[in-house]
Design a protein around this motif. Structure first.
Motif, short mmCIF file in Angstrom:
data_model
loop_
_atom_site.label_atom_id
_atom_site.label_comp_id
_atom_site.label_asym_id
_atom_site.label_seq_id
_atom_site.Cartn_x
_atom_site.Cartn_y
_atom_site.Cartn_z
N GLY A 1 19.53 51.66 -7.92
CA GLY A 1 19.75 51.11 -9.28
C GLY A 1 18.30 50.10 -9.42
N GLY A 2 17.40 50.30 -10.10
CA GLY A 2 16.38 49.74 -10.84
C GLY A 2 15.30 49.52 -9.70
N ALA A 3 15.14 50.29 -8.51
CA ALA A 3 14.19 50.28 -7.62
C ALA A 3 12.94 50.64 -8.36
CB ALA A 3 14.57 51.33 -6.73
N LEU B 1 45.77 27.29 7.39
CA LEU B 1 45.15 27.74 6.11
C LEU B 1 43.54 28.05 6.12
CD1 LEU B 1 47.27 25.39 3.98
CD2 LEU B 1 47.36 27.88 3.84
N THR B 2 42.73 27.32 7.07
CA THR B 2 41.56 27.48 7.25
C THR B 2 41.12 28.71 7.86
OG1 THR B 2 41.11 25.08 7.38
CG2 THR B 2 39.37 26.31 8.16
N PHE B 3 42.08 29.17 8.79
CA PHE B 3 41.84 30.51 9.26
C PHE B 3 41.86 31.59 8.11
CE2 PHE B 3 42.34 29.07 13.74
CZ PHE B 3 41.47 30.08 14.23
N LEU B 4 42.99 31.51 7.22
CA LEU B 4 43.04 32.40 6.05
C LEU B 4 42.26 32.48 5.25
CD1 LEU B 4 47.14 31.71 6.00
CD2 LEU B 4 46.04 33.87 6.68
N GLU B 5 41.57 31.26 4.69
CA GLU B 5 40.53 31.12 3.94
C GLU B 5 39.19 31.74 4.66
OE1 GLU B 5 39.48 29.72 0.53
OE2 GLU B 5 41.61 30.45 0.80
N MET B 6 38.97 31.87 5.83
CA MET B 6 37.80 32.38 6.59
C MET B 6 37.87 33.96 6.39
SD MET B 6 36.85 32.39 10.57
CE MET B 6 38.33 33.23 10.98
N GLN B 7 39.23 34.25 6.40
CA GLN B 7 39.59 35.85 6.28
C GLN B 7 39.28 36.28 4.91
OE1 GLN B 7 40.35 38.43 8.38
NE2 GLN B 7 39.48 36.97 9.85
N ARG B 8 39.69 35.51 3.97
CA ARG B 8 39.49 35.70 2.59
C ARG B 8 37.95 35.87 2.40
NH1 ARG B 8 38.78 33.45 -2.86
NH2 ARG B 8 38.64 31.30 -2.00
N SER B 9 37.12 35.15 2.80
CA SER B 9 35.58 35.12 2.76
C SER B 9 35.14 36.46 3.41
CB SER B 9 34.90 33.62 3.24
OG SER B 9 35.36 32.86 2.16
N ALA B 10 35.83 36.48 4.50
CA ALA B 10 35.32 37.77 5.26
C ALA B 10 35.28 39.29 4.64
CB ALA B 10 36.07 37.76 6.56
N MET B 11 36.52 39.27 3.88
CA MET B 11 36.86 40.32 2.88
C MET B 11 35.78 40.26 1.77
SD MET B 11 40.52 41.47 3.16
CE MET B 11 41.11 39.93 2.05
N LEU B 12 35.38 39.26 1.14
CA LEU B 12 34.72 38.91 -0.09
C LEU B 12 33.32 39.55 0.09
CD1 LEU B 12 36.19 35.73 -1.66
CD2 LEU B 12 36.31 37.90 -2.64
N MET B 13 32.96 39.37 1.27
CA MET B 13 31.65 39.70 1.80
C MET B 13 31.31 41.06 1.56
SD MET B 13 31.15 38.52 5.64
CE MET B 13 31.84 39.56 6.93
N TYR B 14 32.37 41.90 1.39
CA TYR B 14 32.08 43.43 1.40
C TYR B 14 32.30 43.72 -0.06
CZ TYR B 14 32.43 43.90 6.41
OH TYR B 14 32.05 43.89 7.80
N THR B 15 32.15 43.16 -0.87
CA THR B 15 32.17 43.25 -2.44
C THR B 15 31.11 44.48 -2.49
OG1 THR B 15 32.94 41.36 -3.06
CG2 THR B 15 31.80 42.61 -4.81
N SER B 16 31.28 45.52 -3.47
CA SER B 16 30.55 46.87 -3.31
C SER B 16 29.39 46.35 -3.86
CB SER B 16 31.28 47.98 -4.11
OG SER B 16 31.22 47.54 -5.45
N CYS B 17 29.06 45.61 -4.92
CA CYS B 17 27.79 45.42 -5.52
C CYS B 17 26.50 45.17 -4.61
CB CYS B 17 28.00 44.28 -6.69
SG CYS B 17 29.08 45.03 -7.90
N GLY B 18 27.01 44.33 -3.72
CA GLY B 18 26.26 43.71 -2.67
C GLY B 18 25.27 45.12 -2.08
N TRP B 19 25.74 46.30 -2.23
CA TRP B 19 24.67 47.37 -1.64
C TRP B 19 24.27 48.28 -2.81
CZ3 TRP B 19 28.71 45.17 1.00
CH2 TRP B 19 28.39 44.99 2.27
N PHE B 20 24.64 48.07 -4.04
CA PHE B 20 24.51 48.95 -5.07
C PHE B 20 22.96 49.20 -5.74
CE2 PHE B 20 24.94 50.55 -9.41
CZ PHE B 20 25.79 51.81 -9.28
N PHE B 21 22.71 48.03 -5.78
CA PHE B 21 21.16 47.82 -6.63
C PHE B 21 20.00 47.94 -5.51
CE2 PHE B 21 24.60 45.75 -8.99
CZ PHE B 21 24.40 46.65 -10.23
N ALA B 22 18.92 47.65 -6.20
CA ALA B 22 17.79 48.29 -5.56
C ALA B 22 17.15 47.50 -4.21
CB ALA B 22 16.61 48.31 -6.57
#
Length: 824
Positions: free
Chosen positions: A341-343, A420-441
């Protein structure tokens, strides 16, 4: 038999919040808006909640809520943002679903979505399950019912993904026609290949779980031709042409329940295509019913017409799955497949694979540490993670019930923070796989930088938990991801820049609050950057040269409850000279002694002496304006730059006034003015107009705006393009407030005030936004507002159609009382 029509809108934005603050930072590419969420809300999300149906002159005949007519999903992270920043739009979305439940026999238009738009076939089984469960739980929290379906991000799908949906009791799912492999009648042996995309999209299909249990989920395959026309071929230019195309897709046989269903990005309706929301509104409110189409949703259709066929889906390359936006299975999110996308010419996306490899490594390291909490902090860490969404969706949750269910024993306060800090760490670990990170150019794009920031947050959580974060190995892997832009370097370079620029620690927040206390004192308590703050023992004084403040700042992380305590001394000696010193709170007695030493010497001691004392008592670390948070700099900027701008404005005004007569003569003679003089004139006139409008904006008396109109006339006569943005904002507020007052209490005085505001705006050549004013009058007319001469004039000046007024002439009792009491 009537053919059903279902149009599905997938409304989604990637999570844009700074992972350390929960605040969306400014995105210059979205100018003139603060960020892309704000821009797309203005262009799409709000307009679809208040979609206009207009006559052939562009006058508004009806305002409708498109969400009541379409099937839709909103990304959970986007809904969270809307709830906080645009509650009115958020409310319209929820109300539309409630209305559709009543209208469609208990089946609502809204469906859930995988939580943060991760490509589910590329997840491990644990993460895929959590993404689905979090999406369902978020939906349940907001829409107050169970979802019948879940939108698969990018419709990315494989057998394991569909089986996860079956196991979570979802009823149906929506896929692309090019994701079907073969079909057959239920109970028959013979399969028919549809791998070329030729599947009949006008009927639903059953997909059976491979465990032989007979459990299943229904799949609707959308009409690919119409979806492509809407998304890429300008089909939203005409509602008539759009429905013509839909009608042509209607099957000829009338003996079976048939559906024409279309799925696209919801942003097509307004953001990708201006006024796409209006095309959609007229198509569904007028054109489709006039053609005999039954506008419904998937759940209601399925209740009437259960599947008669079953389907198997395509496996994709290496059995990894398929998606609607990649011709190579799910390669777009894992390797250099050729989709981009946009390359630019010569670019590649070879960075995708090492980026995912680095994130997988970090995810697995974080998972190993999280698993080690089993039996200590959690009975089952992964069950606790699945349930953690309960605390995420509630901004101020009670944690006790959660801990009671998921911990093996009563935890100490410090252990709860750690859990709770462990759980927040896991939440960030999942957010780093948001698909838009790979979608563009390119790896340097804002969407990819965002997922890299989440990785940085995971590493910070690991350090906070004393887990020996694998930073160096992670950066080694990330360095293999090369940008197409030489100056951007590689993924590790981008990580170092983006994380360092974005990381906001509690100490940084305390520094920010210390500086802000010099400007206006600030509130004693509040929320900022994901923290609750309390300011205590605060004292502030000012002499001719210096403002001094001392105090104590207590901070608490909202997500985990972790607390921080600081003492500070701050000074401002004019202009940009802000200075503060911060240290961990040393205890009541020591803090009082340190503060007293400063105050005993103030205001008599010289500035240098005060600085040395502050350093000795509150040091050693000292800071300046660089510690102010990016999103909170406006107030400081106004203070620092106010005098500078004032001097510039005075100089420009003198330059313009001294040469005004010459400029007028040159303009009349057809000369092009020098840019320096034009800039001075436009700046001066624009500033004078804004100042004059601000001075009079509480008034609706045209006489009081005489000077403002003289300035506007002067600008027009000189051919000057002055900046009216601030004036436009003021008039939008004036008109909206005036119209709302006239609608609430339709007295002669209020109606005249509202009319005056609109007329003044027109005379000043101010194009105010009339949307909310239109909506207020439209709703009042729907509720029975009478239409005396003044109200009719007001409605017409707002751009409402005379046809809208024709049915509203009979006075409503409440409005009649106000009018009889006020009309002369």
């Amino acid at each position: 038999m009537t053919t059903a029509l279902v149009i599905h809108g997938h409304f989604y934005q990637p999570p844009r919040e700074n992972p350390w603050t929960g605040i969306v930072d400014r995105e210059p590419s979205a100018h003139p808006f603060h960020d892309w969420n704000e821009r797309i809300h203005f262009e799409c999300y709000r307009p679809n909640g208040y979609a206009r149906i207009v006559d052939n002159l562009g006058r508004v005949e009806r305002i409708v809520n498109n969400y009541t007519q379409i099937s839709f999903n909103f990304g959970p992270t986007l809904l969270s943002w809307l709830e906080q920043h645009h509650p009115e739009t958020y409310r319209r979305i929820l109300e539309a679903d409630q209305e559709s439940v009543q209208k469609h026999g208990g089946h609502g238009n809204a469906i859930a979505q995988g939580y943060n738009h991760t490509i589910l076939p590329l997840c491990n089984a644990r993460d895929r399950r959590t993404q689905v469960r979090w999406g369902i739980a978020d939906f349940r929290h907001r829409f107050r019912r169970e979802p019948e379906s879940l939108w698969l991000p990018e419709t990315a799908c494989n057998d394991e993904t569909l089986e996860t949906l079956i196991e979570e009791n979802l009823r149906y799912v929506i896929l692309s026609p090019f994701q079907a492999e073969r079909v057959r009648l239920i109970g028959k042996d013979k399969w028919q290949s549809v791998a070329d995309g030729s599947i009949d999209t006008t009927i639903p299909y059953l997909y059976f779980h491979r465990d032989g249990s007979g459990r299943s989920i229904v799949i609707f395959f959308y009409d690919g031709s119409i979806a492509k026309a809407i998304a890429f071929e300008g089909a939203l230019a005409s509602s008539q042409a759009l429905v013509d195309r839909i009608a042509r897709a209607t099957p000829g046989d009338a003996g079976v329940g048939r559906i024409v269903n279309v799925a696209t990005d919801g942003e097509s309706y307004g953001h990708h295509f201006h006024f796409g929301d209006r095309c959609l509104a007229y198509a569904l409110e007028a054109e489709a019913p006039s053609r005999g189409l039954w506008v419904t949703n998937y759940g209601e259709f399925l209740k009437r017409y259960p599947p008669t066929h079953e389907v198997e889906i395509m496996k994709g390359p290496d059995d990894a799955g398929t998606a609607w936006s990649c011709a190579h299975g799910v390669g777009r999110w894992s390797h250099d497949c050729g989709c981009q996308g946009g390359a630019l010419d010569g670019w590649n996306q070879a960075w995708r694979e090492p980026l995912r490899r680095a994130l997988d490594f970090l995810r697995d390291e974080a998972a190993r540490c999280f698993e080690a909490t089993r039996g200590d902090l959690f009975r089952d860490p992964w069950a606790a993670r699945d349930a953690y969404i309960e605390l995420v969706v509630d901004r101020h949750p009670s944690h006790e019930e959660f801990f009671r269910r998921h911990t093996p024993r009563p935890l100490q306060a410090s252990e709860k923070i750690r859990a709770l800090t462990f759980l927040e760490m896991q939440r960030s670990a999942m957010l780093m796989y948001t698909s838009c990170g790979w979608f563009f150019a390119d790896i340097s794009g804002i969407e990819t930088v965002q997922v890299i920031k989440y990785a940085g947050r995971v590493l910070d959580f690991m350090e906070e938990l004393h887990l020996d974060p694998p930073r160096e190995r992670f950066l080694e892997l990330l360095a293999e991801a090369k940008s197409n832009i030489p100056k951007q370097g590689n993924g590790a370079d981008i990580f170092r820049r983006s994380v360092e620029d974005s990381r906001i620690t509690p100490e940084r927040v305390a520094s920010h609050l210390a500086i802000c206390s010099l400007v206006d004192g600030g509130a004693e308590t509040g929320e900022i950057a994901g923290l609750i703050y309390r300011r205590k023992d605060f004292k502030k004084q000012q002499n001719d040269q210096v403002t001094l403040a001392t105090g104590r700042l207590q901070l608490e992380v909202i997500a985990t409850g972790k607390q921080f305590d600081f003492a500070f001394a701050a000074m401002h000696s004019g202009s940009i000279n802000f200075y503060h010193i911060l240290k961990p709170f040393p205890g009541e007695e020591r803090f009082k002694a340190s503060a007293d030493k400063l105050w005993i010497n103030f205001p008599a001691a010289p500035l240098l002496t005060m600085l040395r004392l502050a350093q000795a008592e509150f040091g050693p670390d000292e800071y300046g304006l660089e510690r102010v948070l990016p999103e909170e700099r406006q107030q400081i900027s106004e203070m620092v730059f106010g005098d500078i701008v004032k001097h510039f404005a005075e100089d420009y005004a003198v330059l313009y006034d001294d040469n005004r007569r010459s400029l007028e003569m040159l303009h009349k003679a057809g000369f092009e003015l020098p840019s320096e003089l034009r800039t001075a004139a436009e700046f001066t006139l624009g500033r004078r107009l804004e100042d004059e409008v601000r001075k009079q904006h509480q008034s609706h008396d045209p006489i009081k705006f005489h000077q403002a109109m003289r300035i506007a006339h002067e600008a027009a006569q000189g051919g000057y393009e002055i900046d009216r943005a601030a004036v436009r904002s003021i008039f939008t507020e004036m008109i909206t407030a005036g119209v709302c007052a006239a609608v609430a209490t339709p007295s002669f005085k209020n109606l005249q005030a509202a009319l005056s505001s609109i007329k003044l705006g027109k005379k000043l050549n101010v194009e105010a936004n009339l949307d909310q004013a239109q909506e207020a009058v439209h709703q009042a007319l729907q509720d029975g507002l009478p239409v005396p001469k003044e109200m009719r004039e007001l409605a017409l000046m707002l751009g409402l159609s005379p046809r809208l007024l024709s049915h509203a002439d009979a006075p409503h009792e409440m409005y009649s009382t106000h009018l009889e009491a006020s009309l002369p």
